[in-house]
Motif scaffolding. Sequence first.
Motif, PDB file in Angstrom:
ATOM      1  N   ALA A   1      13.260 -47.280  43.613  1.00  0.00           N
ATOM      2  CA  ALA A   1      14.487 -47.781  44.237  1.00  0.00           C
ATOM      3  C   ALA A   1      14.116 -48.810  45.297  1.00  0.00           C
ATOM      4  CB  ALA A   1      15.284 -46.652  44.867  1.00  0.00           C
ATOM      5  N   LEU A   2      14.733 -49.968  45.199  1.00  0.00           N
ATOM      6  CA  LEU A   2      14.629 -50.967  46.265  1.00  0.00           C
ATOM      7  C   LEU A   2      15.769 -50.724  47.248  1.00  0.00           C
ATOM      8  CD1 LEU A   2      13.908 -54.341  44.401  1.00  0.00           C
ATOM      9  CD2 LEU A   2      12.312 -52.986  45.769  1.00  0.00           C
ATOM     10  N   VAL A   3      15.439 -50.760  48.545  1.00  0.00           N
ATOM     11  CA  VAL A   3      16.468 -50.614  49.580  1.00  0.00           C
ATOM     12  C   VAL A   3      16.395 -51.836  50.491  1.00  0.00           C
ATOM     13  CG1 VAL A   3      16.416 -48.100  49.474  1.00  0.00           C
ATOM     14  CG2 VAL A   3      14.938 -49.293  51.112  1.00  0.00           C
ATOM     15  N   PRO A   4      17.464 -52.121  51.247  1.00  0.00           N
ATOM     16  CA  PRO A   4      17.429 -53.261  52.164  1.00  0.00           C
ATOM     17  C   PRO A   4      16.234 -53.172  53.113  1.00  0.00           C
ATOM     18  CG  PRO A   4      19.666 -52.450  51.937  1.00  0.00           C
ATOM     19  CD  PRO A   4      18.787 -51.473  51.220  1.00  0.00           C
ATOM     20  N   GLN A   5      15.641 -54.295  53.408  1.00  0.00           N
ATOM     21  CA  GLN A   5      14.393 -54.306  54.162  1.00  0.00           C
ATOM     22  C   GLN A   5      14.504 -53.618  55.520  1.00  0.00           C
ATOM     23  OE1 GLN A   5      12.604 -58.182  54.462  1.00  0.00           O
ATOM     24  NE2 GLN A   5      10.878 -57.446  55.677  1.00  0.00           N
ATOM     25  N   ARG A   6      15.601 -53.796  56.200  1.00  0.00           N
ATOM     26  CA  ARG A   6      15.729 -53.239  57.548  1.00  0.00           C
ATOM     27  C   ARG A   6      15.861 -51.714  57.552  1.00  0.00           C
ATOM     28  NH1 ARG A   6      20.512 -55.810  60.340  1.00  0.00           N
ATOM     29  NH2 ARG A   6      19.944 -54.205  61.860  1.00  0.00           N
ATOM     30  N   ILE A   7      16.112 -51.116  56.413  1.00  0.00           N
ATOM     31  CA  ILE A   7      16.188 -49.650  56.339  1.00  0.00           C
ATOM     32  C   ILE A   7      14.824 -49.025  56.593  1.00  0.00           C
ATOM     33  CG2 ILE A   7      16.553 -47.713  54.744  1.00  0.00           C
ATOM     34  CD1 ILE A   7      19.126 -48.961  55.762  1.00  0.00           C
TER      35      ILE A   7
ATOM     36  N   GLU B   1      17.834 -54.004  66.907  1.00  0.00           N
ATOM     37  CA  GLU B   1      17.873 -52.714  67.592  1.00  0.00           C
ATOM     38  C   GLU B   1      18.578 -51.661  66.739  1.00  0.00           C
ATOM     39  OE1 GLU B   1      19.309 -50.751  71.869  1.00  0.00           O
ATOM     40  OE2 GLU B   1      19.567 -52.909  71.475  1.00  0.00           O
ATOM     41  N   GLY B   2      17.965 -50.507  66.645  1.00  0.00           N
ATOM     42  CA  GLY B   2      18.503 -49.434  65.822  1.00  0.00           C
ATOM     43  C   GLY B   2      17.773 -49.254  64.506  1.00  0.00           C
ATOM     44  N   ASP B   3      16.986 -50.257  64.092  1.00  0.00           N
ATOM     45  CA  ASP B   3      16.216 -50.136  62.854  1.00  0.00           C
ATOM     46  C   ASP B   3      15.136 -49.072  63.010  1.00  0.00           C
ATOM     47  OD1 ASP B   3      17.761 -52.149  61.861  1.00  0.00           O
ATOM     48  OD2 ASP B   3      16.196 -53.692  61.901  1.00  0.00           O
ATOM     49  N   LEU B   4      14.765 -48.486  61.900  1.00  0.00           N
ATOM     50  CA  LEU B   4      13.776 -47.407  61.923  1.00  0.00           C
ATOM     51  C   LEU B   4      12.405 -47.878  62.395  1.00  0.00           C
ATOM     52  CD1 LEU B   4      12.762 -44.531  61.222  1.00  0.00           C
ATOM     53  CD2 LEU B   4      12.413 -45.348  58.873  1.00  0.00           C
ATOM     54  N   ALA B   5      11.917 -48.980  61.831  1.00  0.00           N
ATOM     55  CA  ALA B   5      10.552 -49.416  62.129  1.00  0.00           C
ATOM     56  C   ALA B   5      10.468 -50.938  62.092  1.00  0.00           C
ATOM     57  CB  ALA B   5       9.570 -48.811  61.118  1.00  0.00           C
ATOM     58  N   VAL B   6       9.442 -51.465  62.755  1.00  0.00           N
ATOM     59  CA  VAL B   6       9.182 -52.901  62.747  1.00  0.00           C
ATOM     60  C   VAL B   6       7.718 -53.126  62.414  1.00  0.00           C
ATOM     61  CG1 VAL B   6       8.730 -52.948  65.253  1.00  0.00           C
ATOM     62  CG2 VAL B   6       9.314 -55.064  64.046  1.00  0.00           C
ATOM     63  N   ARG B   7       7.492 -54.076  61.549  1.00  0.00           N
ATOM     64  CA  ARG B   7       6.123 -54.469  61.222  1.00  0.00           C
ATOM     65  C   ARG B   7       5.829 -55.805  61.892  1.00  0.00           C
ATOM     66  NH1 ARG B   7       3.658 -57.293  56.052  1.00  0.00           N
ATOM     67  NH2 ARG B   7       1.454 -57.069  56.544  1.00  0.00           N
ATOM     68  N   LEU B   8       4.668 -55.887  62.539  1.00  0.00           N
ATOM     69  CA  LEU B   8       4.260 -57.128  63.199  1.00  0.00           C
ATOM     70  C   LEU B   8       3.789 -58.100  62.131  1.00  0.00           C
ATOM     71  CD1 LEU B   8       2.284 -55.517  66.162  1.00  0.00           C
ATOM     72  CD2 LEU B   8       4.751 -55.951  65.951  1.00  0.00           C
ATOM     73  N   TYR B   9       4.660 -59.003  61.778  1.00  0.00           N
ATOM     74  CA  TYR B   9       4.404 -59.880  60.637  1.00  0.00           C
ATOM     75  C   TYR B   9       3.366 -60.938  60.966  1.00  0.00           C
ATOM     76  CZ  TYR B   9       5.159 -63.162  56.818  1.00  0.00           C
ATOM     77  OH  TYR B   9       4.970 -64.001  55.744  1.00  0.00           O
ATOM     78  N   ALA B  10       2.313 -60.997  60.152  1.00  0.00           N
ATOM     79  CA  ALA B  10       1.282 -62.043  60.227  1.00  0.00           C
ATOM     80  C   ALA B  10       0.627 -62.138  61.597  1.00  0.00           C
ATOM     81  CB  ALA B  10       1.876 -63.394  59.825  1.00  0.00           C
ATOM     82  N   CYS B  11       0.513 -61.015  62.296  1.00  0.00           N
ATOM     83  CA  CYS B  11      -0.204 -61.059  63.575  1.00  0.00           C
ATOM     84  C   CYS B  11      -1.704 -61.144  63.299  1.00  0.00           C
ATOM     85  CB  CYS B  11       0.125 -59.836  64.429  1.00  0.00           C
ATOM     86  SG  CYS B  11      -0.387 -58.258  63.725  1.00  0.00           S
ATOM     87  N   GLY B  12      -2.423 -61.735  64.244  1.00  0.00           N
ATOM     88  CA  GLY B  12      -3.848 -61.973  64.042  1.00  0.00           C
ATOM     89  C   GLY B  12      -4.727 -60.957  64.742  1.00  0.00           C
ATOM     90  N   GLU B  13      -6.017 -61.055  64.454  1.00  0.00           N
ATOM     91  CA  GLU B  13      -6.999 -60.169  65.087  1.00  0.00           C
ATOM     92  C   GLU B  13      -7.546 -60.770  66.380  1.00  0.00           C
ATOM     93  OE1 GLU B  13      -9.845 -59.814  62.020  1.00  0.00           O
ATOM     94  OE2 GLU B  13      -8.376 -59.107  60.542  1.00  0.00           O
TER      95      GLU B  13
END
Length: 314
Positions: free
Chosen positions: A258-264, A279-291
Amino acid sequence: MHFAYPPRKSSNPPPFRPRTSALPTIRGKRLKTIVLIGLAFLTLLWLFQRGGRSRHAPPAYHKPSGNPPVVIVTVFNEGKYGKGYLDMVKENRLKYAEKHGYGTFFVKSSDYDLRGAPVSWATLPAVRHAMTEFPDASYIWYLDQNAFIMNPQLKIEEHVMKPSRLEELMIKDHPVVPPDSIIKTFSHLKGHDVDFVLTQDKDGLSSSSFVVKNGEWAKFFLETWFDPIYRTYNFQKAEQHALEHIVQWHPTILAKLALVPQRILNSYSKEKGGQEYKEGDLAVRLYACGEAGEDTCETESQRFAQWKAAYQDS
């Protein structure tokens, strides 16, 4: 008148031959026949009993009891990030798990022999490993190292995996690989049939945050995804492109997805990659952050430090 003389007996009679009876021969043949019939009967009886067991007593599969309901899996690449940052990521998972009675499973990418494949492939043996360590868990939630759980009020088994909730969320009859893949998600799929939930971003399927239902199908799925053929194929995006391949070519996998909306399940810190965190979303991924450099994951994570306050208020 002359009478014929009786024939004269020979002075050398033939040797004496005792009279033999056919009875022992007949008895021997009958005994041999009886033995053969008996062996044939016993063989048929054994085959029948064996076949009966295989039909009526299939292998017993372990059914998870739901304790814990969810296990959060994260794979750490410790050699490329500072200890303070990694400790913060672990703390984020532990606080959330403690609140809901979940389990956590933290491993290093170096714990698994990937035979030269990119380290991102460690996701799959880690999830499979967690299923072994937590056989009674209902669900396994894999969450990327560079992601933070932001809303501690949301529970995976209710916010994502509850069948009625899934039927509200599922994106049906939608290209698996945007924008124009001819393979689309099933339009008739029901919530109780789903064993694997994930999202898409602007590039395709995202394997940075997904939930799989613990069980025999999950084992089959992970073993298929981790097949050496795919690991050595040199996909541009490693396990992510391998996933897109098997989903499109294996209906048995697509039928459980099952595909669900990304913000879920998998908001991004930047709109450039996909749906941006709100605000209110379950989780956030740090997109393309560097080392290293200015835009490091450690620096980017400070934008979302409010997750700590959320536990103080809850």
